[in-house]
Design a protein around this motif. Structure first.
Motif, PDB file in Angstrom:
ATOM      1  N   LYS A   5       4.212   5.574  -5.640  1.00  0.00           N
ATOM      2  CA  LYS A   5       4.204   5.595  -7.108  1.00  0.00           C
ATOM      3  C   LYS A   5       3.204   6.616  -7.629  1.00  0.00           C
ATOM      4  CE  LYS A   5       5.724   0.929  -8.280  1.00  0.00           C
ATOM      5  NZ  LYS A   5       5.336  -0.366  -8.864  1.00  0.00           N
ATOM      6  N   GLU A   6       2.017   6.660  -7.005  1.00  0.00           N
ATOM      7  CA  GLU A   6       0.989   7.605  -7.432  1.00  0.00           C
ATOM      8  C   GLU A   6       1.452   9.048  -7.288  1.00  0.00           C
ATOM      9  OE1 GLU A   6      -2.442   6.521  -5.091  1.00  0.00           O
ATOM     10  OE2 GLU A   6      -2.835   4.732  -6.297  1.00  0.00           O
TER      11      GLU A   6
ATOM     12  N   THR B  51       9.632   4.076  -4.344  1.00  0.00           N
ATOM     13  CA  THR B  51       9.048   3.027  -3.507  1.00  0.00           C
ATOM     14  C   THR B  51      10.011   2.735  -2.373  1.00  0.00           C
ATOM     15  OG1 THR B  51      10.083   1.228  -4.725  1.00  0.00           O
ATOM     16  CG2 THR B  51       7.912   1.965  -5.515  1.00  0.00           C
ATOM     17  N   SER B  52       9.598   1.911  -1.424  1.00  0.00           N
ATOM     18  CA  SER B  52      10.464   1.597  -0.284  1.00  0.00           C
ATOM     19  C   SER B  52      11.763   0.925  -0.741  1.00  0.00           C
ATOM     20  CB  SER B  52       9.727   0.727   0.736  1.00  0.00           C
ATOM     21  OG  SER B  52       9.226  -0.434   0.126  1.00  0.00           O
TER      22      SER B  52
ATOM     23  N   MET C 167       0.833  -1.204   0.000  1.00  0.00           N
ATOM     24  CA  MET C 167       0.000   0.000   0.000  1.00  0.00           C
ATOM     25  C   MET C 167       0.872   1.260   0.000  1.00  0.00           C
ATOM     26  SD  MET C 167      -2.943  -1.308   2.656  1.00  0.00           S
ATOM     27  CE  MET C 167      -3.641   0.294   2.932  1.00  0.00           C
ATOM     28  N   TYR C 168       1.935   1.263   0.813  1.00  0.00           N
ATOM     29  CA  TYR C 168       2.858   2.397   0.869  1.00  0.00           C
ATOM     30  C   TYR C 168       3.499   2.622  -0.504  1.00  0.00           C
ATOM     31  CZ  TYR C 168       7.077   5.080   1.921  1.00  0.00           C
ATOM     32  OH  TYR C 168       8.068   6.015   1.897  1.00  0.00           O
TER      33      TYR C 168
END
Length: 191
Positions: A157-158, A163-164, A151-152
């Motif tokens: 990305k949005e 990303t992580s 979810m993170y």
């Protein structure tokens, strides 16, 4: 069409298929329900019976249940393996004055729906099952952590942010750059 080998049913054919499935399930000598992780079976038996009067054999790939000295009420191979240590049965009073033999089977693969309890029983259309919504707090530790990370990463990305995993790689590169100021990292690419 969703699948080129299976023609789509008309609303009338769909209703007839649902009615046939419901009639087949109601004709079974037991009732059953399932979640994505387990199967629960209820068999009504006479109210004067005790646990010692029952025969219940729960095995990894098969199930037998009934009253001692009689033909089993349910007997057959399970469609998928179960977790034996987490599968149980109880005999408890039912509102009707009868008793309910309740069998709980914990699925080994918690990501699939069963079309039937035993392979000799009529099937249900598992593609029509609408799972209940689950909360993130309902998930177990490792699964919850994985879903939270996904979810993170999706939110990142949005927003056009790393990303992580990408952030972790950038942090490692930054640390390496600080430890080696003599090296030129101007053309370094993170993959």
């Amino acid at each position: 069409m969703a699948d080129k080998d299976v023609p789509e049913l008309t609303p009338a054919e769909e209703a007839a298929a649902r009615a046939k499935e419901q009639a087949e399930q109601e004709a079974l000598p037991y009732k059953w329900t399932q979640t994505i992780g387990d199967v629960d079976i209820t068999i009504l038996v006479p109210g004067n019976l005790k646990g010692k009067d029952m025969v219940v054999e729960i095995k990894k790939q098969s199930l037998t249940a009934g009253i001692k000295g009689q033909e089993p009420i349910i007997k057959g191979d399970l469609p998928h393996p179960i977790l034996l240590d987490d599968s149980t049965w109880t005999l408890s009073p039912a509102p009707s004055g009868q008793k309910a033999l309740e069998i709980h089977l914990e699925k080994h693969n918690k990501l699939e729906w069963w079309p039937h309890v035993v392979t000799s029983a009529p099937k249900i259309d598992v593609s029509k099952i609408v799972p209940e919504n689950s909360k993130l707090s309902d998930l177990e530790g490792e699964t919850r952590a994985m879903v939270e990370k996904m979810m993170y990463d999706q939110r990142q990305k949005e927003m056009g942010l790393p990303t992580s995993d990408e952030q972790k790689k950038m942090d490692i590169l930054k640390k390496f750059q600080e430890q080696h100021p003599e090296m030129d990292f101007s053309n370094a690419q993170i993959q």
